[in-house]
Write a protein that holds these residues in place. Sequence first.
Motif, mmCIF file in Angstrom:
data_model
loop_
_atom_site.group_PDB
_atom_site.id
_atom_site.type_symbol
_atom_site.label_atom_id
_atom_site.label_comp_id
_atom_site.label_asym_id
_atom_site.label_seq_id
_atom_site.Cartn_x
_atom_site.Cartn_y
_atom_site.Cartn_z
ATOM 1 N N ARG A 1 0.491 -14.188 0.326
ATOM 2 C CA ARG A 1 -0.016 -14.662 1.605
ATOM 3 C C ARG A 1 -0.295 -13.526 2.577
ATOM 4 N N ASN A 2 -0.748 -12.417 2.061
ATOM 5 C CA ASN A 2 -1.231 -11.320 2.899
ATOM 6 C C ASN A 2 -2.752 -11.410 2.934
ATOM 7 N N PHE A 3 -3.315 -11.785 4.083
ATOM 8 C CA PHE A 3 -4.751 -12.016 4.132
ATOM 9 C C PHE A 3 -5.553 -10.747 3.818
ATOM 10 N N LEU A 4 -4.940 -9.583 3.992
ATOM 11 C CA LEU A 4 -5.641 -8.338 3.703
ATOM 12 C C LEU A 4 -5.912 -8.158 2.211
ATOM 13 N N ASN A 5 -5.211 -8.905 1.350
ATOM 14 C CA ASN A 5 -5.488 -8.825 -0.083
ATOM 15 C C ASN A 5 -6.926 -9.219 -0.393
ATOM 16 N N PHE A 6 -7.509 -10.093 0.425
ATOM 17 C CA PHE A 6 -8.879 -10.533 0.180
ATOM 18 C C PHE A 6 -9.900 -9.450 0.512
ATOM 19 N N ALA A 7 -9.460 -8.359 1.118
ATOM 20 C CA ALA A 7 -10.379 -7.246 1.362
ATOM 21 C C ALA A 7 -10.899 -6.677 0.051
ATOM 22 N N ALA A 8 -10.174 -6.925 -1.053
ATOM 23 C CA ALA A 8 -10.621 -6.442 -2.365
ATOM 24 C C ALA A 8 -11.918 -7.112 -2.808
ATOM 25 N N LEU A 9 -12.357 -8.170 -2.123
ATOM 26 C CA LEU A 9 -13.645 -8.794 -2.432
ATOM 27 C C LEU A 9 -14.807 -7.889 -2.052
ATOM 28 N N GLY B 1 -15.897 -1.383 -3.449
ATOM 29 C CA GLY B 1 -15.328 -0.090 -3.090
ATOM 30 C C GLY B 1 -13.982 -0.154 -2.410
ATOM 31 N N VAL B 2 -13.452 -1.360 -2.173
ATOM 32 C CA VAL B 2 -12.161 -1.516 -1.517
ATOM 33 C C VAL B 2 -11.114 -1.890 -2.561
ATOM 34 N N ARG B 3 -9.981 -1.230 -2.502
ATOM 35 C CA ARG B 3 -8.925 -1.452 -3.482
ATOM 36 C C ARG B 3 -7.621 -1.791 -2.780
ATOM 37 N N VAL B 4 -6.968 -2.854 -3.237
ATOM 38 C CA VAL B 4 -5.660 -3.250 -2.721
ATOM 39 C C VAL B 4 -4.620 -2.954 -3.790
ATOM 40 N N THR B 5 -3.636 -2.130 -3.451
ATOM 41 C CA THR B 5 -2.591 -1.738 -4.389
ATOM 42 C C THR B 5 -1.264 -2.322 -3.918
ATOM 43 N N GLU B 6 -0.630 -3.106 -4.766
ATOM 44 C CA GLU B 6 0.632 -3.750 -4.413
ATOM 45 C C GLU B 6 1.725 -3.239 -5.332
ATOM 46 N N GLY B 7 2.750 -2.623 -4.727
ATOM 47 C CA GLY B 7 3.880 -2.111 -5.488
ATOM 48 C C GLY B 7 5.143 -2.886 -5.186
ATOM 49 N N GLU B 8 6.284 -2.362 -5.650
ATOM 50 C CA GLU B 8 7.561 -3.028 -5.441
ATOM 51 C C GLU B 8 7.990 -3.007 -3.975
ATOM 52 N N THR B 9 7.617 -1.946 -3.250
ATOM 53 C CA THR B 9 8.120 -1.784 -1.891
ATOM 54 C C THR B 9 7.041 -1.732 -0.829
ATOM 55 N N GLU B 10 5.780 -1.708 -1.177
ATOM 56 C CA GLU B 10 4.720 -1.689 -0.179
ATOM 57 C C GLU B 10 3.388 -2.015 -0.829
ATOM 58 N N ARG B 11 2.397 -2.332 0.014
ATOM 59 C CA ARG B 11 1.028 -2.541 -0.452
ATOM 60 C C ARG B 11 0.092 -1.771 0.465
ATOM 61 N N THR B 12 -0.934 -1.187 -0.114
ATOM 62 C CA THR B 12 -1.863 -0.371 0.658
ATOM 63 C C THR B 12 -3.295 -0.793 0.356
#
Length: 438
Positions: A26-34, A37-48
Amino acid sequence: MADTRTSEVATNVSRTQIDTLPQISRNFLNFAALAPGVRVTEGETERTITAGGQPASAINVFIDGQNQKSTIVDGGVAGQDDSRGNPFPQGAVQEFRVVSQNFKAEYEQAGSAIITAVTRSGSNAFEGEVFATYQNEEWIQQDYFSELRGADQPELTREQYGFVLSGPIIEDTLHFLASYERKDETRSAQTFLTRPEYEPLFTDQLGNFATPFEQDLFFGKLSWQVNDRNRIELTGTWREESDIRDVGGQNGPERATQINGETRSIVLRHQYQGDNFLNEMALDYFNYTYNPTALNFDTYGAEYAVFRDNDVNTPGFQFNVFNREATVFTLGGRSDNQNIEQESITFRNDLTFTNIEWNGEHTIKLGFKYSDQSYFVNKEFGRNPQFWFDVDGRPEINGSTESRFASRWAQRWRRPTSRTRSSACISRTTGASQIGWS
């Protein structure tokens, strides 16, 4: 569909996409990957979020025109560095736009992409939404290496729930919207030894230990339609979270750090619609605090190691504190407390002239911005002493063989980390203006 009114290269994400496309966090910024050239990286302790091959710090996000930039720590967006949580309630977002090239002068502090979001508003109808999600360890597969060691399946509990409520206070004039989201996540961190012969020394420190994460997100909005030409909006956001981490592997539960984060913002906006112009004035307050704190800062750190003979050609055991065969286990408090805060008060006014006829139809936009920004940094690095211990209790090192555990001996081999970085408070005032032509 191509937009010929602007040179921006952008991707629009609608409310329908936000509601229907699946995601777990439920992080709306994840949809920026649509956006290309934009990449959303989600790890164990943070997402960028990164774009154009540049780091996350080159991204900036605007919500209802308010700058969400983290100007003092990494991550690009305030609250995304070292966070398992979300920067803003997804239920309060109406739509957003990802601009990857040729963004306007009004969007600052970005080198790769701009994300500009618009929040939802109340209407004459009372409306409400409720959601809840749940996940536990039985719904995922155990880590291969954990299973290979014969360890139990680590605990995992992830819960998210919240609501959105909107409606009229005065019909056709004053409306409200309120959104709240809660996230609880408990993971187990496994502590173990790579040298099992020392396990009897650390029995109570080995196993699975809970590392909980908690976050509260609140957004509220009042919309006042004064008349056909004037509209006033007041919005407020509050975000608070805490995360226990830095436990696991050869780091015992005493090494835990609590990552505390808080974001607060208030925005007052006024819009005046003229016959062929629009004036938008905004006054906003923004505060972001990043506060990692060792849970056992009053307990010195203890690193238990197996030391090598520094010179095998010399009789006896030649001790060198830096010549170690292995680090067996680490206990005690850490030594890296931080308290970092950014705060700003910003005034902004944009004036847009539309339908200007001169060799075609044009739009001219003028803007002025004044921002008073303050920063506070306090880093307590090295304030809590860290010690090395010989886990074998060699008499050549300790001068005693009474305890193989070395009685947490801390004679003269103190790690040289007693330097202290003092706090700093910096205040910066900025003013900026911009002009755009399309």
